[in-house]
Write an enzyme that holds these catalytic residues in place. Structure first.
Site, short mmCIF file in Angstrom:
data_model
loop_
_atom_site.label_atom_id
_atom_site.label_comp_id
_atom_site.label_asym_id
_atom_site.label_seq_id
_atom_site.Cartn_x
_atom_site.Cartn_y
_atom_site.Cartn_z
N TRP A 16 0.86 -1.20 0.00
CA TRP A 16 0.00 0.00 0.00
C TRP A 16 0.90 1.25 0.00
O TRP A 16 1.89 1.28 0.74
CB TRP A 16 -0.86 -0.03 1.27
CG TRP A 16 -2.03 0.89 1.23
CD1 TRP A 16 -2.04 2.22 1.56
CD2 TRP A 16 -3.37 0.56 0.87
NE1 TRP A 16 -3.30 2.74 1.40
CE2 TRP A 16 -4.14 1.74 0.98
CE3 TRP A 16 -4.00 -0.62 0.45
CZ2 TRP A 16 -5.50 1.78 0.70
CZ3 TRP A 16 -5.37 -0.58 0.17
CH2 TRP A 16 -6.10 0.61 0.29
N HIS A 46 1.22 -6.41 6.40
CA HIS A 46 0.19 -6.56 5.35
C HIS A 46 0.90 -6.85 4.02
O HIS A 46 0.74 -6.14 3.03
CB HIS A 46 -0.67 -5.30 5.25
CG HIS A 46 -1.38 -4.96 6.52
ND1 HIS A 46 -2.74 -5.13 6.69
CD2 HIS A 46 -0.92 -4.48 7.69
CE1 HIS A 46 -3.08 -4.76 7.91
NE2 HIS A 46 -2.00 -4.35 8.54
N HIS A 50 -2.49 -11.72 2.95
CA HIS A 50 -2.38 -11.53 4.41
C HIS A 50 -3.75 -11.57 5.07
O HIS A 50 -4.78 -11.34 4.44
CB HIS A 50 -1.68 -10.22 4.73
CG HIS A 50 -2.45 -8.99 4.34
ND1 HIS A 50 -2.42 -8.46 3.07
CD2 HIS A 50 -3.30 -8.20 5.04
CE1 HIS A 50 -3.20 -7.40 3.01
NE2 HIS A 50 -3.77 -7.22 4.19
N ASP A 52 -5.90 -9.70 7.93
CA ASP A 52 -6.00 -8.52 8.80
C ASP A 52 -6.38 -8.98 10.20
O ASP A 52 -7.24 -9.86 10.36
CB ASP A 52 -7.14 -7.59 8.32
CG ASP A 52 -6.71 -6.63 7.23
OD1 ASP A 52 -5.54 -6.65 6.81
OD2 ASP A 52 -7.60 -5.85 6.79
N HIS A 56 -6.42 -4.00 13.61
CA HIS A 56 -6.07 -3.14 12.47
C HIS A 56 -7.18 -2.12 12.22
O HIS A 56 -6.92 -1.01 11.78
CB HIS A 56 -5.85 -4.02 11.24
CG HIS A 56 -5.59 -3.28 9.96
ND1 HIS A 56 -4.60 -2.34 9.83
CD2 HIS A 56 -6.19 -3.37 8.74
CE1 HIS A 56 -4.61 -1.87 8.59
NE2 HIS A 56 -5.57 -2.47 7.91
N HIS A 157 -14.65 -3.08 6.47
CA HIS A 157 -13.88 -3.57 7.62
C HIS A 157 -14.70 -3.44 8.91
O HIS A 157 -14.67 -4.34 9.76
CB HIS A 157 -12.58 -2.78 7.78
CG HIS A 157 -11.48 -3.12 6.82
ND1 HIS A 157 -11.46 -2.68 5.52
CD2 HIS A 157 -10.37 -3.88 6.97
CE1 HIS A 157 -10.37 -3.14 4.92
NE2 HIS A 157 -9.69 -3.88 5.77
N GLU A 169 -6.76 -10.69 2.41
CA GLU A 169 -6.60 -9.77 1.28
C GLU A 169 -5.35 -10.13 0.49
O GLU A 169 -4.48 -10.86 0.97
CB GLU A 169 -6.49 -8.32 1.80
CG GLU A 169 -7.79 -7.85 2.44
CD GLU A 169 -7.64 -6.61 3.31
OE1 GLU A 169 -8.63 -5.87 3.46
OE2 GLU A 169 -6.55 -6.36 3.88
ZN LIG Z 1 -7.70 -4.78 5.31
#
Ligand SMILES: [Zn+2]
Length: 205
Positions: A16, A46, A50, A52, A56, A157, A169
């Site tokens: 990200w 992440h 992965h 979460d 998070h 989320h 994800e």
């Molecule tokens: Zn996430």
């Protein structure tokens, strides 16, 4: 038959924007005359495929060490959805019956894990609500997030948190036919961390 649905963890793998990419520090190297090769890993939790952790996305959330392994191990359904880039999947776009309590969505909207495209598709809170009502406990996706890139409120989320569901994800689902499999995607038992990379595979039932 086993499908590996994990991207290659290399220094080409995109994370990200602003997050920490992978780096490897080599402490000793057998090719340089050392008795062993030894290296350290430095990266976001992440990374690639992965899980979460609830901490998070919620101040009240737990880490992954406290979560049931049932989320990450067991029968699973792969669903391909036709969704435009940058859009959330709506309940009406899911046209086949939900058969398993773990569901992975193939959107095809994030095709190359070594190129970060911000216009990936995501899930709507309505879809998560619908899946929860049908007994689903784990939701996976082939994009970097179950929410859209620009989202700050992270409504999907938050819906997952409300129903105590789990999130996977960064999966690679392009080669996987729709259908039911055994999912194996165990996170590391990391205390306090907000995610863990997983080696995610699907095994034919
Ligand atoms: Zn996430």
């Amino acid at each position: 038959m086993i499908y590996d649905i994990t991207p290659l963890i290399s220094n080409q793998l995109k994370v990200w924007p602003g997050d920490t990419p992978l780096s490897r520090e080599i402490l000793s190297d057998i090719n340089q005359g050392d008795n062993i090769t030894l290296s350290s890993i430095h990266a976001t939790a992440h990374l690639g495929a992965h899980a979460d952790a609830p901490n998070h996305y919620s101040a009240q959330g737990s880490d992954l060490s406290e979560r049931s392994l049932d989320y990450y191990l067991g029968p699973c359904q792969v669903i391909k959805v036709k969704v435009a880039r940058g859009q959330r999947i709506l309940p009406i776009q899911i046209q086949i019956p939900i058969q398993e309590k773990r569901v992975l969505f193939a959107t095809g909207s994030y095709p190359n894990p070594n190129e970060f495209n911000t216009d990936f598709a995501a899930l709507s809170p309505e879809v998560i609500e619908m899946l929860h009502r049908q007994g689903v406990i784990t939701i996976g996706i082939d994009t970097p997030s179950i929410d859209l890139f620009e989202s700050k409120e992270l409504p999907s989320h938050q819906t997952v948190f409300r129903y105590e569901m789990a999130i996977l994800e960064g999966l690679i689902l392009a080669e996987v036919p729709e259908g039911c499999y055994e999912l194996i995607a165990l996170p590391l038992k990391l205390q306090d961390f907000d995610a863990s990379p997983v080696r995610a595979v699907l095994r034919s039932l």
